[in-house]
Design an enzyme around this catalytic site. Structure first.
Site, PDB file in Angstrom:
ATOM      1  N   ASP A  14       0.817  -1.208   0.000  1.00 61.10           N
ATOM      2  CA  ASP A  14       0.000   0.000   0.000  1.00 61.10           C
ATOM      3  C   ASP A  14       0.856   1.265   0.000  1.00 61.10           C
ATOM      4  O   ASP A  14       2.022   1.244   0.387  1.00 61.10           O
ATOM      5  CB  ASP A  14      -0.885   0.043   1.254  1.00 61.10           C
ATOM      6  CG  ASP A  14      -2.005  -0.998   1.218  1.00 61.10           C
ATOM      7  OD1 ASP A  14      -1.989  -1.858   0.323  1.00 61.10           O
ATOM      8  OD2 ASP A  14      -2.882  -0.940   2.093  1.00 61.10           O
ATOM      9  N   HIS A  67      -6.244   3.302  -3.785  1.00 70.31           N
ATOM     10  CA  HIS A  67      -6.156   3.429  -2.318  1.00 70.31           C
ATOM     11  C   HIS A  67      -6.369   4.897  -1.933  1.00 70.31           C
ATOM     12  O   HIS A  67      -5.681   5.429  -1.071  1.00 70.31           O
ATOM     13  CB  HIS A  67      -4.801   2.900  -1.861  1.00 70.31           C
ATOM     14  CG  HIS A  67      -4.627   2.780  -0.362  1.00 70.31           C
ATOM     15  ND1 HIS A  67      -5.626   2.366   0.486  1.00 70.31           N
ATOM     16  CD2 HIS A  67      -3.554   3.014   0.431  1.00 70.31           C
ATOM     17  CE1 HIS A  67      -5.171   2.360   1.726  1.00 70.31           C
ATOM     18  NE2 HIS A  67      -3.930   2.761   1.737  1.00 70.31           N
ATOM     19  N   HIS A  71      -4.918   9.965   0.459  1.00 71.66           N
ATOM     20  CA  HIS A  71      -4.533   9.145   1.603  1.00 71.66           C
ATOM     21  C   HIS A  71      -4.295  10.030   2.840  1.00 71.66           C
ATOM     22  O   HIS A  71      -3.300   9.896   3.536  1.00 71.66           O
ATOM     23  CB  HIS A  71      -3.248   8.374   1.250  1.00 71.66           C
ATOM     24  CG  HIS A  71      -2.965   7.197   2.129  1.00 71.66           C
ATOM     25  ND1 HIS A  71      -2.148   7.260   3.228  1.00 71.66           N
ATOM     26  CD2 HIS A  71      -3.374   5.915   2.068  1.00 71.66           C
ATOM     27  CE1 HIS A  71      -2.073   6.065   3.798  1.00 71.66           C
ATOM     28  NE2 HIS A  71      -2.806   5.238   3.111  1.00 71.66           N
ATOM     29  N   HIS A 168       4.004  -2.026   2.986  1.00 77.92           N
ATOM     30  CA  HIS A 168       4.043  -0.698   2.365  1.00 77.92           C
ATOM     31  C   HIS A 168       5.310  -0.520   1.545  1.00 77.92           C
ATOM     32  O   HIS A 168       6.414  -0.695   2.091  1.00 77.92           O
ATOM     33  CB  HIS A 168       3.960   0.392   3.446  1.00 77.92           C
ATOM     34  CG  HIS A 168       2.682   0.334   4.227  1.00 77.92           C
ATOM     35  ND1 HIS A 168       2.511  -0.528   5.280  1.00 77.92           N
ATOM     36  CD2 HIS A 168       1.507   0.987   4.063  1.00 77.92           C
ATOM     37  CE1 HIS A 168       1.275  -0.381   5.756  1.00 77.92           C
ATOM     38  NE2 HIS A 168       0.643   0.530   5.040  1.00 77.92           N
TER      39      HIS A 168
HETATM   40 ZN   LIG Z   1      -2.632   3.177   3.302  1.00 81.68          ZN
END
Ligand SMILES: [Zn+2]
Length: 221
Positions: A14, A67, A71, A168
């Protein structure tokens, strides 16, 4: 008698793409022949250095998902228009993507699930657009513990029949341990799969397949 199945593991990355990190993650996944999903942040995916990385990931057989665009604030804490904009601008950033499954993962703030992560207006968009809304069941915290996350991630993978791990591709230094993590999983006989455990999927092809109440603000703004 049914033979005992080895645990399955699905990996997701992510918050990228990140020019200093994503190429190494892609190289590592290719070395281990593992296909994953990259849930990208729209603002990074349209950056000059980011888009080629998202395209490369897609070309190499990974799935790409939206996503959110910035963010920055969970959708359930935004007003309707702002929540929809986060989703739609995230989609615009991936306009080039040709992928049968359209994927979305909400921003949760440090991986914590709760009523703040979705907005009813975005749920409508996900339904209308035939999206898959994908959560997770393992958050080993690579960003806050770049050295120690592998231990927690391995523990999760060993004790669950099917783990969906959130990592990540960000510049924390954590991904220098990805190779060791993958090697250990492989050595222990675990099966890598690209698909998601059903309990982590809230919406599948636009159809709500799990109760959404725990993830939607009671009184949406
Ligand atoms: Zn995230």
């Amino acid at each position: 008698m049914e033979s005992e199945r080895m645990p399955k593991v699905t990996l997701t990355f992510d918050n990228g793409p990140t020019p200093e990190v994503t190429p190494c993650v892609l190289d590592c996944l290719a070395r281990h022949e593992v296909k994953a999903t990259f849930f990208v942040v729209g603002a990074k995916a349209i950056a000059a250095a980011g888009e080629p990385l998202a395209r490369r990931a897609n070309r190499e057989g990974h799935w790409i998902g939206n996503h959110t665009f910035s963010h920055s604030t969970p959708l359930g804490e935004l007003k309707r228009d702002a929540a929809v904009r986060e989703f739609e601008r995230g989609e615009d950033a991936l306009a080039w993507l040709e992928q049968p499954r359209r994927l979305f993962r909400p921003y949760a703030r440090a991986g914590r699930l709760g009523r703040h992560i979705l907005h009813p207006a975005v749920i409508e968009k996900l339904q209308a657009g035939g999206y898959w809304c994908v959560l997770w069941n393992s958050v080993p915290g690579d960003w806050r513990d770049p050295e120690g996350w592998v231990t927690r991630a391995l523990e999760d993978c060993r004790t669950r029949p099917w783990s969906l791990v959130v990592l990540h591709d960000q510049a924390s230094g954590a991904m220098k341990h990805l190779d060791r993590f993958l090697r250990t999983l492989r050595d222990e006989g675990m099966e890598f799969v690209q698909d998601y455990p059903p309990e982590c999927v809230l919406i599948a092809a636009g159809k709500i397949v799990q109760p959404l109440d725990p993830y939607v603000a009671e009184a949406a703004l």
